[in-house]
Design an enzyme around this catalytic site. Structure first.
Site, PDB file in Angstrom:
ATOM      1  CE  LYS A 137      -3.566  -2.451   2.312  1.00  0.00           C
ATOM      2  NZ  LYS A 137      -4.216  -2.616   3.497  1.00  0.00           N
ATOM      3  CE  LYS A 169      -4.320 -10.135   1.287  1.00  0.00           C
ATOM      4  NZ  LYS A 169      -4.187  -8.764   1.438  1.00  0.00           N
ATOM      5  CD  GLU A 202      -6.284 -12.924   3.983  1.00  0.00           C
ATOM      6  OE1 GLU A 202      -5.592 -11.852   3.682  1.00  0.00           O
ATOM      7  OE2 GLU A 202      -7.368 -13.369   3.671  1.00  0.00           O
ATOM      8  CG  ASP A 224      -6.473 -10.598   7.293  1.00  0.00           C
ATOM      9  OD1 ASP A 224      -5.814  -9.750   7.285  1.00  0.00           O
ATOM     10  OD2 ASP A 224      -7.510 -10.600   6.549  1.00  0.00           O
TER      11      ASP A 224
END
Length: 285
Positions: A137, A169, A202, A224
C-alpha cells in the site's frame, strides 16, 4: 525482497522520471534570471521533529542533476532531528541546486514521515520478538523510496511487488477452489517455471490454519483479522512449522497486544499510506 541491483534500478527510474516530470525542456525561471556559471550553497533545514530519511537518496539526485555538486553531511539517515537542525550543505552551480531542490524535498519529506512513523511502531514492539512489516500500500511510482524509509525507521520490508513472493489471499483461495488447491497449484506452477520464491498464505479462521499446516511448503501464515485470543491459539497451533504474521486494522493502540500473542511479524499499511510529511526546506546561504 528484490535484489540490491533491482532496488538500485528502481531508484534510477524514480530519479529519471521525476526529473523529466519536473524540469521538462528546462527550468525557465532559473535559466532566465541566474547566470549559467553562478555558484551557490544551500542547507537542508529541519522545521519539525522526527527521524530523517532520504539523505543518501538526495545525494543520488544531486549527482544525477550535476556531478559537480558537492554535499557535506551533518546528520545521517535514521538519526533523530529537531526544529533548526541542518542535515547537509550542497554547493555548486546555483541552477543545478534549484533543479534538484523539489525532488530532494518531496522525497525526503515523505521518507522522513514514513521513517518516523515506523520508528514509533517499532518502539511499541520493544521487548517482544515481533517485527513490523510494510505492505504494497505505497504511492505508485515511488515504492522503492517508501520501503527504504521503512527500513531506515527500523521496520522490515514485506515483498516488494507481486513478482518476488507468492501471497495467497482470500480471493485467490476462493477462485482457486480452496486452500489446498491453491497451495498445490502454486507449488506446481513455481516448479514448472523454475521460480524460487517464498509462499505466504492468508488464514481467516483456525480451521483454515489447520488446513494450511496439512500442506508442505508454506513459508509464513498470515493470521488476518483475528482477535487476541484466537491469535494466541493460532500461534500455538502453528508452533515452529512456519513463521507467523498478524494483519488487519492493527494500530498503535493494539499492536503491542498482538505482538504479545507471539507472532513473528505484524504488517501495517499505515506505515506508508497514512503519514504527514516532515517539514523540511532547502535554503540558500
Amino acid at each position: 525482497m528484490i535484489s540490491k541491483e533491482q532496488f538500485e534500478n528502481e531508484l534510477d527510474l524514480i530519479i529519471k522520471n521525476a526529473i523529466r516530470e519536473d524540469i521538462g525542456d528546462g527550468d525557465h525561471t532559473s535559466l532566465s534570471c541566474i547566470p549559467a556559471d553562478a555558484t551557490g550553497k544551500a542547507k537542508l533545514l529541519v522545521k519539525d521533529e522526527g527521524i530523517i530519511a532520504g539523505v543518501e537518496f538526495a545525494k543520488q539526485v544531486f549527482k544525477y542533476v550535476d556531478t559537480d555538486l558537492q554535499v557535506e553531511t551533518f546528520i545521517n539517515d535514521g538519526d533523530k532531528v529537531k526544529y533548526g537542525d541542518v542535515v547537509f550543505y550542497v554547493a555548486g552551480k546555483s541552477q543545478s541546486i534549484l533543479m534538484a531542490e523539489r525532488l530532494v524535498l518531496n522525497a525526503m519529506q515523505r521518507m522522513s514521515a514514513i521513517a518516523t512513523k515506523t520508528a514509533f511502531f517499532a518502539g511499541l514492539l520493544e521487548g517482544t520478538k515481533t517485527k513490523v512489516l510494510d505492505t504494497r500500500k505505497t504511492t505508485p511510482g515511488i515504492r522503492a523510496l517508501e520501503k527504504w524509509a521503512v527500513k531506515i525507521g527500523g521496520g522490515e520490508n514485506h515483498r516488494f511487488a507481486l513478482y518476488d513472493m507468492v501471497m495467497i489471499k482470500d480471493n485467490h483461495i476462493d477462485f482457486a477452489g480452496g486452500i489446498t488447491a491453491a497451495i498445490t497449484k502454486t507449488k506446481k506452477y513455481l516448479a514448472a517455471n523454475n521460480i524460487d520464491i517464498k509462499i505466504i498464505v492468508e488464514a481467516r479462521s483456525l480451521e483454515e490454519i489447520k488446513e494450511i499446516l496439512s500442506v508442505d511448503g508454506v513459508y509464513r501464515i498470515l493470521i488476518d483479522n483475528f482477535n487476541y485470543e484466537d491469535t494466541k491459539k493460532a500461534v500455538a497451533l502453528i508452533g515452529d512449522t512456519c513463521l507467523t504474521e498478524s494483519s488487519g486494522g492493527i494500530n498503535e493502540d493494539t499492536i503491542r497486544k498482538y505482538a504479545e500473542c507471539g507472532v513473528d511479524f505484524i504488517s501495517s499499511g499505515a506505515l506508508t499510506h497514512s503519514v504527514y510529511n516532515l517539514d523540511l526546506s532547502l535554503k540558500a546561504i
